[in-house]
Design a protein around this motif. Structure first.
Motif, PDB file in Angstrom:
ATOM      1  N   PRO A  41      -2.409   2.216   8.232  1.00 57.51           N
ATOM      2  CA  PRO A  41      -2.019   2.624   6.848  1.00 57.51           C
ATOM      3  C   PRO A  41      -2.425   4.077   6.802  1.00 57.51           C
ATOM      4  O   PRO A  41      -1.638   5.068   6.236  1.00 57.51           O
ATOM      5  N   PHE A  45      -0.491   7.458   5.838  1.00 55.52           N
ATOM      6  CA  PHE A  45      -0.452   8.284   4.980  1.00 55.52           C
ATOM      7  C   PHE A  45      -0.500   9.726   5.435  1.00 55.52           C
ATOM      8  O   PHE A  45      -0.180  10.788   4.563  1.00 55.52           O
ATOM      9  N   ASN A 115       5.479  -1.513   6.626  1.00 56.69           N
ATOM     10  CA  ASN A 115       5.022  -1.243   5.267  1.00 56.69           C
ATOM     11  C   ASN A 115       5.056  -2.527   4.445  1.00 56.69           C
ATOM     12  O   ASN A 115       3.873  -2.932   3.781  1.00 56.69           O
ATOM     13  N   VAL A 119       1.321  -4.543   2.956  1.00 57.78           N
ATOM     14  CA  VAL A 119       1.319  -4.638   1.396  1.00 57.78           C
ATOM     15  C   VAL A 119       0.961  -6.110   1.163  1.00 57.78           C
ATOM     16  O   VAL A 119       0.034  -6.717   0.536  1.00 57.78           O
ATOM     17  N   LEU A 282      -6.741  -1.058  -2.945  1.00 54.31           N
ATOM     18  CA  LEU A 282      -6.221   0.283  -3.043  1.00 54.31           C
ATOM     19  C   LEU A 282      -5.292   0.759  -2.014  1.00 54.31           C
ATOM     20  O   LEU A 282      -4.067   1.189  -2.362  1.00 54.31           O
ATOM     21  N   VAL A 283      -5.621   0.344  -0.497  1.00 54.87           N
ATOM     22  CA  VAL A 283      -4.808   0.548   0.260  1.00 54.87           C
ATOM     23  C   VAL A 283      -3.379   0.005   0.331  1.00 54.87           C
ATOM     24  O   VAL A 283      -2.112   0.591   0.245  1.00 54.87           O
ATOM     25  N   ALA A 285      -2.081  -1.187  -2.556  1.00 50.95           N
ATOM     26  CA  ALA A 285      -1.302  -0.641  -3.830  1.00 50.95           C
ATOM     27  C   ALA A 285      -0.788   0.829  -3.336  1.00 50.95           C
ATOM     28  O   ALA A 285       0.609   0.776  -3.766  1.00 50.95           O
ATOM     29  N   ARG A 286      -1.439   1.511  -2.516  1.00 49.45           N
ATOM     30  CA  ARG A 286      -1.033   2.763  -2.096  1.00 49.45           C
ATOM     31  C   ARG A 286       0.309   2.549  -1.367  1.00 49.45           C
ATOM     32  O   ARG A 286       1.632   3.402  -1.464  1.00 49.45           O
ATOM     33  N   MET A 287       0.316   1.662  -0.497  1.00 51.13           N
ATOM     34  CA  MET A 287       1.626   1.406   0.404  1.00 51.13           C
ATOM     35  C   MET A 287       2.812   0.619  -0.355  1.00 51.13           C
ATOM     36  O   MET A 287       3.789   1.180  -0.007  1.00 51.13           O
ATOM     37  N   VAL A 289       3.291   1.377  -3.513  1.00 45.78           N
ATOM     38  CA  VAL A 289       3.935   2.630  -4.128  1.00 45.78           C
ATOM     39  C   VAL A 289       4.989   3.163  -3.132  1.00 45.78           C
ATOM     40  O   VAL A 289       5.937   3.745  -3.679  1.00 45.78           O
ATOM     41  N   ASP A 290       4.481   3.441  -2.064  1.00 44.44           N
ATOM     42  CA  ASP A 290       5.067   4.278  -1.225  1.00 44.44           C
ATOM     43  C   ASP A 290       6.682   3.613  -1.019  1.00 44.44           C
ATOM     44  O   ASP A 290       7.654   4.242  -0.459  1.00 44.44           O
TER      45      ASP A 290
END
Length: 302
Positions: A41, A45, A115, A119, A282-283, A285-287, A289-290
């Motif tokens: 991940p 990013f 991805n 998630v 957190l990782v 959640a970021r993925m 969102v992407d």
């Protein structure tokens, strides 16, 4: 210092990649995890294509697992018979995963699938870890001892036929259970570039009922051989392994792991588990969102 990655077909700052590997290595040494589930991940990013990130992360996990597996083997912390069954399953899973990887690549969906899988996996694992860590913190603050866990394999495992004795693990179970577990981890290694330790270790404890004294060593033994196989399969089929990228990651992770291991001795394990759970969530959640953000370039030409 910019460095060209021949397979990823882009230039990256070598120092940033080394620091990224060092950060993952620090987490690996501090939390006792392989770190592969965070490497891919973070590379994505940074802008590395997901296919190259997954394949190269598997190569880095191979290098990082060698010293750990040898150390546990010298101390007798590896169940070789259990490890052989897990490796056999992992090799089968690697071949299955390679077929899925090529199929999804042909359909143009491999990046999206990687991805989504991350998630789901990171969200699930992070949620379970956070729940257990919160319970441990509550017990610690209340002065209560940690609840004793009964060592028992899952009822589904007990019902499988063809039982073998795994003397080092103290088990009398069907080899089909570790074989299936190895296949699942092998598929994930091919698709995601993870060693699978964050799934393997809990499964070996709670599903197979293995003793904790041989769990980590046997897991590293399996990860070592399966990631070697995954790297070779990637190199021969998908051609997505970027050895320059993997080398930079490994350079940073070796140093970071040593620093993380020393730091972990100064922090209570309950806080370490909670910190790792937060990082994983957190990782994830970021993925997540992407997945819903429109990329700057909708079409690419290759």
């Amino acid at each position: 210092m910019d460095l060209y990655l021949p397979v990823a077909n882009l230039s990256v700052n070598a120092l940033v990649i080394i620091l990224l590997g060092g950060g993952v290595g620090f987490l690996s040494g501090m939390f006792g995890v392989g770190g592969g589930f965070l490497t891919t991940p973070l590379l994505i990013f940074y802008g590395i294509p997901p296919t190259v990130a997954a394949a190269s992360a598997a190569t880095q996990v191979t290098g990082a697992s060698v010293s750990g597996a040898l150390a546990h083997l010298e101390r007798g912390g590896v169940d070789l018979r259990m490890g052989a069954v897990l490796v056999a399953g992992g090799l089968i899973g690697s071949l299955v995963g390679a077929g899925l990887f090529e199929l999804l690549t042909a359909w143009g969906q491999i990046d999206t699938v990687i991805n989504i899988l991350y998630v789901v996996l990171l969200g699930s694992v992070g949620g379970i870890m956070a729940r257990e860590a919160l319970g441990a913190l509550r017990n610690m603050r209340a002065g209560l001892p940690a609840p004793a866990r009964k060592r028992r394999h899952h009822p589904m495992v007990a019902n499988l036929p063809l039982r073998w004795r795994f003397y080092r693990s103290g088990l009398y179970i069907s080899p089909l259970a570790p074989l299936i577990l190895g296949i699942i981890v092998g598929i994930l290694t091919m698709l995601l570039g993870v060693g699978g330790g964050f799934i393997m270790v809990p499964a070996m404890i709670f599903l197979l009922g293995m003793g904790t004294q041989v769990v980590v060593g046997t897991s590293l033994f399996q990860i070592l051989f399966v990631t070697i196989a995954a790297t070779m399969v990637h190199a021969l089929t998908t051609g997505a392994v970027d050895i320059v990228l993997a080398g930079l990651l490994l350079l940073g992770s070796v140093t970071g792991a040593q620093i993380g291991a020393r730091f972990a001795q100064r922090v209570k394990p309950e806080y370490l588990r909670m910190a790792l759970a937060v990082i994983v969530l957190l990782v994830a959640a970021r993925m997540a969102v992407d997945l819903f953000i429109r990329p700057d370039e909708i079409y690419t030409v290759q």
